[in-house]
Structures are given as C-alpha cells and as structure tokens.
Design a protein around this motif. Sequence first.
Motif, short mmCIF file in Angstrom:
data_model
loop_
_atom_site.label_atom_id
_atom_site.label_comp_id
_atom_site.label_asym_id
_atom_site.label_seq_id
_atom_site.Cartn_x
_atom_site.Cartn_y
_atom_site.Cartn_z
N THR A 169 35.48 28.57 76.77
CA THR A 169 36.44 27.80 76.01
C THR A 169 36.12 26.32 76.14
OG1 THR A 169 37.97 27.65 77.87
CG2 THR A 169 38.23 29.53 76.39
N PRO A 170 36.45 25.52 75.15
CA PRO A 170 36.16 24.08 75.26
C PRO A 170 36.76 23.44 76.51
CG PRO A 170 36.75 24.63 73.00
CD PRO A 170 36.99 25.87 73.82
N GLU A 171 37.94 23.93 76.91
CA GLU A 171 38.61 23.35 78.07
C GLU A 171 37.85 23.63 79.38
OE1 GLU A 171 41.23 23.91 74.71
OE2 GLU A 171 39.99 25.35 75.84
N MET A 172 37.08 24.72 79.40
CA MET A 172 36.37 25.11 80.61
C MET A 172 34.90 24.71 80.60
SD MET A 172 37.68 26.84 83.24
CE MET A 172 36.27 27.86 83.71
N ALA A 173 34.44 24.08 79.52
CA ALA A 173 33.01 23.87 79.33
C ALA A 173 32.38 23.02 80.42
CB ALA A 173 32.75 23.25 77.96
N VAL A 174 33.03 21.93 80.80
CA VAL A 174 32.45 21.04 81.82
C VAL A 174 32.31 21.78 83.14
CG1 VAL A 174 32.84 18.95 83.16
CG2 VAL A 174 33.26 18.93 80.70
N ASP A 175 33.35 22.49 83.55
CA ASP A 175 33.29 23.23 84.80
C ASP A 175 32.22 24.32 84.76
OD1 ASP A 175 35.32 21.71 85.85
OD2 ASP A 175 36.90 23.20 85.49
N ALA A 176 32.10 24.99 83.62
CA ALA A 176 31.12 26.07 83.51
C ALA A 176 29.69 25.53 83.57
CB ALA A 176 31.34 26.84 82.21
N LEU A 177 29.42 24.47 82.85
CA LEU A 177 28.08 23.89 82.88
C LEU A 177 27.72 23.39 84.27
CD1 LEU A 177 28.10 21.99 79.46
CD2 LEU A 177 26.71 23.99 80.05
#
Length: 447
Positions: free
Chosen positions: A227-235
């Motif tokens: 999800t866009p909201e989780m993208a930074v954490d996932a990357l």
Amino acid sequence: MTVPITAPMTEADPYTLDHGSTSYRVDRYELDLDVRLGSNKLIGKAVLRCTALATTAQIVLDLVGLRASKVQLDGKKLQKFSHRAEHLVLNPASPLRPGQQFSLEIRYDGNPQPRRGLWGDVGWEELNDGVLVAGQPNGAASWFPCNDHPRYKSSFLISVTTDDNYRPVCNGTLISHSRKSSRETWVYEHAEPMATYLATVQIGRYVKVPLHVDDTHHRVPQFVAVTPEMAVDALHGLRRQPDMMRTFEDCFGPYPFTDYTSVVTEDELEIPLEAQTVSIFGRNHMRESWDAQRLIAHELSHQWFGNSLTVSSWKDIWLHEGFACYAEWLWSEESRTMTVAARATAAWKRLDAGPQDLLVGDPGPELMFDDRVYKRGALAVHAVRIAAGNEAFFGFLQHWTATNRHSSVSTEAFIEAADSFIPGFDCASILRPWLYESPLPPLPSVR
C-alpha cells in the motif's frame, strides 16, 4: 511451454491422503476469477488441460467449500458429477485411458474460506482489506478445482476481476490490465511448471514498485507490492534483498524465474509465506532485526528449494526447509551477522537440549513443519558441506538446481546425484543419522 511427463505414483501422498489423484495430471490451468471483496464472493471458471495416467472411470478433483454448477468434458456438458466431502467427482461416459488428453471446463462459485486441518488454516483467507492465499500444503482447493499433489506441476493463466483500486498479485508475468465501470481485470501468465500449492492470489490496495535500493544486483527484476502508506517501510525493510539474491545466485546458481515480487500486507502475519515468484510478508516483518531479515532470506531461497525444485512427496520436506534454513545461515555470514559455523553450533545445542524423537527424513504429517525439520535439516546440509568441502559442495548444489530446474526431487535422487557428482562420495552414510535416526549426531566440524 511443454510440461514434462511425470510417471504416476502408486498411491496418493501419505501426508495428504485426502488430496491429490494419481490417475491423471493437469498440464495447464486457466483460471478466470471474479472476486467480490465486500461479500467475499468468488465466481470462477476453471479450464484444466489434462492427461490421463491410468485407466479411470472417475475424475476426482479437490475442491473445498465451493460448488460447481456446470462441468464440460472436451467441450460437452457432463451430466454426472457430484460433491463428496472435499472433492468434486466427475463421471465420464466412458473410462479414460492412459495417455489420453482431455479438457475440463468447470463453473463454480461460493464464499471461499481457509481449509482447516493439521496445519491450521490454509488456503484463501480474508485480510482486513483484501485477500491472502496461503496454499501450503493443501490449500489450493479452497479457491480452484485442482489435482492438489506436490509432484504434479502445471503452467497457469490466472485472470482476476475485482473491485476498482485493488490490485491482485499472482504468479508470473502481468500480460494485461483493463478497467470496466467499477471493476478491474488483471491477467497473469506463468509458463514455468508449478505445483498447485504454490499458485497464489494476493489482493490489496497495492502499488507495485521496483526494489532497486542499491546497485548490487539488477539482473533479476525485483518488485514490492505494498500500500502507498507502507511503501517507505517496505522498501527499507527489504533493502538487503538484492544482496541476498546475489548471494544465493553465487551459492545455488541462477535465479530460476524471470522476476520476484514481495507482497507486504497492512496486516501483521504470524509467519511469511512463499509462492512461486512471490513471497508474502506482514508489516511486522519489515524490520532490521535478524529475526525479520532471516525470514526475508528464507522465503527468497525457497524459489530454488521448494518452487523450482519441489518434493515428489511431502515426507522429503527437509529438502525445502532444511535448505531454506541453511540459506539463512549463508546470508548471516555474508551480512557479517554471524558465521555459518556459529549458527550451526547454536542450532545443534538447542536440538541437543530438546526431545530427539523425530525422523527428519520422514517426520509424519503432524510434524512436517516442526522447527526440528528446519534446523536439523540445515545441519544435515552442513554435514554434507563439511564432508564434501566448499568447492565440491557448492559446485554440486549448482549442478543439482540446474539439472532439476522446474521438476520434482526426492532424498534418494539427491543422494544419487551427490555421489555421481563428487568422486568417492557416500552421501547416504552422511545423511542417514541426521534424517533417519532419532539420536542427534555429533556437530559437524571441519576435519
């Protein structure tokens, strides 16, 4: 792509006796799924292109919790079919003969639910906002009619129509995407042979972004669906995965597929999951700790050991989990976290302090996912490495993955291949105490 013919087994897999038929194989699945997320409604059409392996008067498919409304055999409506427990039973007008090719078209629908059994809930599962499929070992039948046996591999076409602004992630390459009114259709083609339990559909409000955190390894395209909201954490959480890919290619040989996608859910998951070309993580796995990073390495390594090379029978699951656990140790050493020798020593000490009543080479269905299968299986791999030496060991592993690419394997085949590749080697005597004797052998050490 032509799927190689596999000889039928004499009996169904003893670990999943209620699933899988040995009288035929499916060469290709073409699934057309309409998924209504609000009501968890699935309306499906499955086309199965099959080959008979034995004379049979019935075609038994695995299908759990869903109902077939119409069946065609070779384009003609089949009048006689019935649901029995977790099976869809078809009765052709005349028996099928060995080598006979036939096609099935099955219309079915229902509200898919996980299949409950020895290993908890497996199969189709609702998330807070989307869908997750965890197919291992017998969850495939919760969302499509299939011959759910680990040794039978097929190519797949999966089309998913679902709500606007949701993205399904499936195995293989996205070949088309279209929108009509408030519905979107995503179509994936997966040409490489795949066991049914590795087929997957993940649905969420996902965007798919490239995982190019650094420049260490771009030969294999890697993506993150999140999800866009989780993208930074996932990357951030997956930033070392390109290095893991490089490490495993150095150890195991070329990555066996065209690309790799990590799905990161908004939900927390107890454990991550692997499917062919796809791994699924919860938001709780996007951390820098070793416990999180080892799982990322573990799931990636399954693309070699479990997905490309899949066991013919579940009793040999150590060939999946033992190697995936050993891959964690290899990454631990490469990342300068802890050496393989130190990981092996720690695992051996924990096993030595616990019960020693499990045969890792045939643990039984209730204990096939016991942690001892993973850790003692990894120590068995380590014992082979110590006995063979690094050059011969890694040379053999690359030979093993190359010659068995996209096929089925067994412990017996592993032993035979090791003895043939490494002059004067006796792999059976090395593995026997680790796999087929209860007492824990001494810790393998460099001579």
